[in-house]
Design a protein around this motif. Structure first.
Motif, PDB file in Angstrom:
ATOM      1  N   ASP A   2      36.697  29.397  23.356  1.00 58.46           N
ATOM      2  CA  ASP A   2      36.214  30.757  23.612  1.00 58.46           C
ATOM      3  C   ASP A   2      36.269  31.637  24.612  1.00 58.46           C
ATOM      4  O   ASP A   2      35.584  31.165  25.605  1.00 58.46           O
ATOM      5  CB  ASP A   2      34.705  30.642  23.016  1.00 58.46           C
ATOM      6  CG  ASP A   2      34.307  30.086  21.649  1.00 58.46           C
ATOM      7  OD1 ASP A   2      35.368  30.388  21.217  1.00 58.46           O
ATOM      8  OD2 ASP A   2      33.247  29.234  21.441  1.00 58.46           O
ATOM      9  N   ASP A   4      35.264  34.987  26.840  1.00 57.62           N
ATOM     10  CA  ASP A   4      34.269  36.324  27.003  1.00 57.62           C
ATOM     11  C   ASP A   4      34.579  37.244  27.841  1.00 57.62           C
ATOM     12  O   ASP A   4      34.541  36.580  29.029  1.00 57.62           O
ATOM     13  CB  ASP A   4      32.993  35.815  27.112  1.00 57.62           C
ATOM     14  CG  ASP A   4      32.355  35.194  25.578  1.00 57.62           C
ATOM     15  OD1 ASP A   4      32.367  35.675  24.574  1.00 57.62           O
ATOM     16  OD2 ASP A   4      31.505  34.093  25.835  1.00 57.62           O
ATOM     17  N   PHE A  21      36.181  36.148  33.526  1.00 57.56           N
ATOM     18  CA  PHE A  21      36.064  35.934  32.000  1.00 57.56           C
ATOM     19  C   PHE A  21      35.424  34.587  32.120  1.00 57.56           C
ATOM     20  O   PHE A  21      35.260  33.932  33.220  1.00 57.56           O
ATOM     21  CB  PHE A  21      37.860  36.408  31.337  1.00 57.56           C
ATOM     22  CG  PHE A  21      38.433  35.002  31.608  1.00 57.56           C
ATOM     23  CD1 PHE A  21      38.593  33.458  31.599  1.00 57.56           C
ATOM     24  CD2 PHE A  21      39.874  35.538  32.419  1.00 57.56           C
ATOM     25  CE1 PHE A  21      39.590  33.130  31.898  1.00 57.56           C
ATOM     26  CE2 PHE A  21      40.336  34.614  33.373  1.00 57.56           C
ATOM     27  CZ  PHE A  21      40.071  33.771  32.943  1.00 57.56           C
ATOM     28  N   LYS A  42      43.065  37.338  23.370  1.00 60.05           N
ATOM     29  CA  LYS A  42      42.150  38.181  23.284  1.00 60.05           C
ATOM     30  C   LYS A  42      42.715  38.852  23.821  1.00 60.05           C
ATOM     31  O   LYS A  42      41.849  40.496  23.137  1.00 60.05           O
ATOM     32  CB  LYS A  42      41.539  37.549  23.890  1.00 60.05           C
ATOM     33  CG  LYS A  42      40.047  38.111  23.732  1.00 60.05           C
ATOM     34  CD  LYS A  42      38.264  37.392  23.808  1.00 60.05           C
ATOM     35  CE  LYS A  42      37.411  38.672  23.867  1.00 60.05           C
ATOM     36  NZ  LYS A  42      36.298  37.538  22.689  1.00 60.05           N
TER      37      LYS A  42
END
Length: 103
Positions: A2, A4, A21, A42
């Protein structure tokens, strides 16, 4: 894995966005190229427009904090970035000419 986004800072003079990130991963720290591809996906960018500058994983943790530069085009990345960073991120420089074919 993941991804972010922690922060984004525009840098119009160099045609890029500086991105901090955080990655959450299950196994060992992913490779620079895996991170670059995930971050590019992303941000809806081409992988050649993303240069991963730094990845920092704390011992025993499944989180990595990273810093990347996301350029408007791959040509801007080649113009601004240092050769060793382009090589680390597997971005082919304009100087690398393909081998000439024999006639």
């Amino acid at each position: 894995m993941d991804v972010d986004i922690i922060s984004e800072e525009e840098n119009p003079m160099l045609h890029r966005t500086d991105v901090t990130f955080e990655l959450t991963h299950e196994e060992a720290t992913p490779s620079r190229l895996q991170v670059r591809d995930s971050l590019a996906a992303k941000l809806n960018k081409d992988a050649d427009e993303v240069v991963i500058r730094k990845l920092d994983t704390k011992f025993g943790m499944r989180k990595t904090v990273g810093y990347a530069k996301v350029y408007e085009t791959a040509d801007h990345a080649r113009d601004v970035e240092q050769d060793h960073m382009l090589e680390r991120n597997k971005i082919v420089s304009d100087d690398a000419e393909p081998e000439a074919e024999e006639a």
